[in-house]
Design a protein around this motif. Structure first.
Motif, PDB file in Angstrom:
ATOM      1  N   ASN A 177      -5.362   4.968   7.737  1.00 31.74           N
ATOM      2  CA  ASN A 177      -6.440   3.945   7.323  1.00 31.74           C
ATOM      3  C   ASN A 177      -7.496   3.855   8.182  1.00 31.74           C
ATOM      4  O   ASN A 177      -8.275   4.092   8.126  1.00 31.74           O
ATOM      5  CB  ASN A 177      -5.777   2.743   6.833  1.00 31.74           C
ATOM      6  N   ILE A 208      -9.292  -1.883   3.467  1.00 38.81           N
ATOM      7  CA  ILE A 208      -8.538  -0.241   2.728  1.00 38.81           C
ATOM      8  C   ILE A 208      -7.842   0.025   2.022  1.00 38.81           C
ATOM      9  O   ILE A 208      -6.708  -0.512   2.872  1.00 38.81           O
ATOM     10  CB  ILE A 208      -9.015   0.938   3.788  1.00 38.81           C
ATOM     11  N   SER A 209      -7.519  -0.309   1.088  1.00 35.47           N
ATOM     12  CA  SER A 209      -6.351   0.315   0.315  1.00 35.47           C
ATOM     13  C   SER A 209      -6.660   0.584  -0.643  1.00 35.47           C
ATOM     14  O   SER A 209      -7.599   0.652  -1.136  1.00 35.47           O
ATOM     15  CB  SER A 209      -6.500  -1.524  -0.570  1.00 35.47           C
ATOM     16  N   TRP A 267      -1.881  10.918   3.013  1.00 34.84           N
ATOM     17  CA  TRP A 267      -2.127  10.005   3.487  1.00 34.84           C
ATOM     18  C   TRP A 267      -0.974   9.013   3.114  1.00 34.84           C
ATOM     19  O   TRP A 267      -0.817   7.824   3.134  1.00 34.84           O
ATOM     20  CB  TRP A 267      -3.116   9.489   2.832  1.00 34.84           C
ATOM     21  N   ARG A 291       1.002  -1.060   0.128  1.00 36.57           N
ATOM     22  CA  ARG A 291       0.033   0.312   0.217  1.00 36.57           C
ATOM     23  C   ARG A 291       0.905   1.377  -0.366  1.00 36.57           C
ATOM     24  O   ARG A 291       0.163   2.060  -1.338  1.00 36.57           O
ATOM     25  CB  ARG A 291      -1.270  -0.631   1.855  1.00 36.57           C
ATOM     26  N   ALA A 314     -10.095  -1.018   8.903  1.00 38.04           N
ATOM     27  CA  ALA A 314      -9.097  -0.956   8.240  1.00 38.04           C
ATOM     28  C   ALA A 314      -7.962  -1.195   7.354  1.00 38.04           C
ATOM     29  O   ALA A 314      -7.816  -1.749   5.880  1.00 38.04           O
ATOM     30  CB  ALA A 314      -8.281  -0.684   9.803  1.00 38.04           C
TER      31      ALA A 314
END
Length: 338
Positions: free
Chosen positions: A259, A273-274, A251, A8, A270
């Motif tokens: 995240n 989330i990617s 971010w 990520r 969390a």
């Protein structure tokens, strides 16, 4: 579908270094610091789409206030309900794809796109049941997609590239959030969805057979504001955009914290989330596409693809003037270091 924290972080390196330039994205003194009276907040929609997630970071970290603008984020789990809220005057700004921008401009011709924020590059996915081994297996089958919208466009692209047509399948008009249970109970054999739902569908046994990675540039996110707001509050729009780039850069630099902020704000895990499959544009990239003097028709293929889809679908009667869609004047100015 879910990537590691390392991957990520690497994905965020696509966000170019121009936004890191201090003069472009540095916060200005907040209104309270300047002793100014606070104005009515800008009302801005957002929802369950990772292209909008930096808004939650901007709110949590106080970036809007730092940049000198009050913003009220109005969460709407029904992304398509955001469109009617905008045309009804309930919100001042809206982030969405070009097919929605074109539809909005048909009703709000004085609205303008002020930001080209990013594009899906694999995050929009068509998930299929395990027995669907290849795309040609979908002939005569049911595919879920939001009809008259980008979901149908993506399905159409997938079928056309594999020797099929829309008439060869049955489209089921379905929200992206309902694809998982419909795949599980056999109501459909495939369906369009996006993250985090695509990852959840994979956990439930479905697999990806086509994605927006194969249609680069077709599904991009734009930010549009009402014409009256642009005329009356230009400084607030500029501050909003500065806060956006500040949040995206934050971010990128702090993926785990980002995240966690998003997870708390939207009440989603969390781990789901990617940013894999999505590209946030840098300030330099956006300025290159929007800057005065640049030919706005460089975006003509993207706009025309969506216009043709809407015309053929019977949703659009008047074709928009591409020169009247985009307004670059609200972007942070270029610096001598760029």
């Amino acid at each position: 579908m879910k990537t590691s924290a390392v991957r990520r972080a690497i994905g965020w390196l696509t966000f170019a270094a121009s936004c890191v330039l201090v003069s472009a994205c540095q916060p200005e003194p907040s209104r309270s610091d300047r002793g100014e009276e606070r104005r009515t907040p800008l009302r801005f929609s957002h929802g369950y789409w990772l292209g909008y997630f930096p808004l939650s970071i901007a709110e949590e970290k106080g970036f809007f206030d730092q940049q000198g603008v009050d913003v009220e984020l109005l969460f709407n789990p029904d992304l398509y309900g955001m469109i009617s809220d905008f045309t009804a005057g309930k919100v001042d700004g809206l982030p969405w794809t070009m097919e929605v921008v074109v539809r909005v401009l048909a009703k709000e011709p004085d609205a303008r796109v002020v930001l080209y924020s990013g594009q899906t590059a694999g995050a929009d996915v068509i998930m299929a049941r395990p027995e669907i081994e290849k795309i040609s297996d979908l002939k005569g089958k049911k595919i879920a997609a939001k009809t008259g919208a980008m979901g149908e466009m993506l399905v159409g692209e997938m079928l056309e590239r594999n020797g099929l047509a829309i008439d060869d399948v049955t489209l089921v008009n379905t929200s992206e959030t309902d694809v998982i249970p419909f795949l599980q109970n056999g109501t459909i054999q495939a369906g369009h969805t996006w993250e985090p739902y695509a990852a959840q569908a994979a956990k439930a046994g479905a697999r990806a057979i086509f994605s927006s990675k194969e249609t680069p540039g077709l599904f991009a996110d734009f930010t549009i504001f009402r014409g009256a707001v642009l005329r009356d509050r230009p400084d607030d729009i500029r501050a909003f955009i500065r806060a956006w780039f500040q949040a995206v850069e934050y971010w990128r630099a702090h993926p785990q914290e980002g995240n966690e902020i998003i997870a708390r704000a939207l009440k989603i895990p969390a781990g789901d989330i990617s940013t894999d499959g999505y590209e946030f544009f840098s300030l330099e990239e956006v300025r290159r596409k929007f800057a005065p003097g640049n030919d706005p028709t460089s975006l003509a293929p993207l706009v025309n693809k969506h216009v043709e889809f809407l015309v053929q679908d019977g949703q659009l009667g008047r074709r928009p003037d591409i020169h009247q869609i985009f307004d670059s004047s609200f972007l942070p100015p270029a610096t001598t270091r760029e």
